[in-house]
Design a protein around this motif. Structure first.
Motif, short mmCIF file in Angstrom:
data_model
loop_
_atom_site.label_atom_id
_atom_site.label_comp_id
_atom_site.label_asym_id
_atom_site.label_seq_id
_atom_site.Cartn_x
_atom_site.Cartn_y
_atom_site.Cartn_z
N THR A 73 -8.34 -28.99 -7.88
CA THR A 73 -9.37 -29.99 -8.15
C THR A 73 -8.80 -31.02 -9.12
OG1 THR A 73 -11.11 -28.33 -7.85
CG2 THR A 73 -11.72 -30.38 -8.96
N ARG A 100 -3.65 -28.31 3.49
CA ARG A 100 -4.81 -28.40 2.60
C ARG A 100 -6.05 -28.74 3.41
NH1 ARG A 100 -3.16 -33.87 -0.84
NH2 ARG A 100 -3.39 -35.36 0.89
N VAL A 106 -8.56 -27.16 -0.94
CA VAL A 106 -7.98 -25.82 -0.96
C VAL A 106 -6.61 -25.91 -0.29
CG1 VAL A 106 -8.20 -23.43 -0.21
CG2 VAL A 106 -10.24 -24.72 -0.89
N TYR A 107 -5.61 -25.44 -0.97
CA TYR A 107 -4.24 -25.51 -0.46
C TYR A 107 -3.83 -24.14 0.09
CZ TYR A 107 -3.51 -30.17 -2.29
OH TYR A 107 -3.58 -31.53 -2.52
N THR A 138 -5.63 -21.64 -2.38
CA THR A 138 -5.80 -21.79 -3.82
C THR A 138 -6.41 -23.17 -4.06
OG1 THR A 138 -4.71 -21.66 -5.99
CG2 THR A 138 -3.43 -22.64 -4.20
N GLN A 139 -7.45 -23.21 -4.88
CA GLN A 139 -8.20 -24.45 -5.07
C GLN A 139 -7.48 -25.37 -6.05
OE1 GLN A 139 -11.38 -25.49 -3.74
NE2 GLN A 139 -10.76 -27.43 -4.72
N THR A 175 -7.75 -33.37 -4.05
CA THR A 175 -8.63 -32.21 -4.22
C THR A 175 -8.85 -31.51 -2.88
OG1 THR A 175 -9.77 -33.15 -6.12
CG2 THR A 175 -10.96 -31.48 -4.86
N GLY A 210 -3.25 -22.93 -8.40
CA GLY A 210 -4.25 -23.99 -8.36
C GLY A 210 -5.03 -24.07 -9.65
#
Length: 120
Positions: free
Chosen positions: A117, A36, A91-92, A114-115, A89, A8
């Protein structure tokens, strides 16, 4: 089964990222998927791939932009994300699903998130 997601980051709209999900087990005898969760929203399904890797499933909003794949020899799943939009956008999270098929999205094991953005 422990799942470790990575890849990410911060990217501009239109850009690309590749997420990886490494499984601790020697084999992961399940379909696997990506989900997500955006702030203030429920966690949603994004993509799944069958145990064999021969079939995939996607939420409509990412079709044509995201590609899920897996390398069973490396116990690793990937999510290639292209043409990213600010609405991607979130968190996955990666997950091992309860069955071998991609269209059954019930989760057996969750990985950490994992973020991702995407700036406009």
């Amino acid at each position: 089964v422990q799942l470790q997601a990575s890849g990410g980051g911060l990217v501009q709209a239109g850009g690309s990222l590749r997420l990886s999900c490494k499984a601790s087990a020697r084999t992961v005898p399940y379909a696997m998927g990506w989900f997500r969760q955006a702030p203030g929203r429920e966690r949603e399904f994004v993509a799944a791939i069958s145990l064999s890797g021969g079939s995939t499933d996607y939420v409509d909003s990412v079709k044509g932009r995201f590609t899920i794949s897996r390398d069973n020899a490396r116990n690793t799943m990937y999510l290639q994300m292209n043409s990213l939009k600010p609405e991607d956008t979130a968190v996955y999270y990666c997950a091992a699903l309860r069955s071998a098929i991609a269209t059954n999205h019930a989760v057996n094991y969750w990985g950490q998130g994992t973020q991702v953005t995407v700036s406009s």
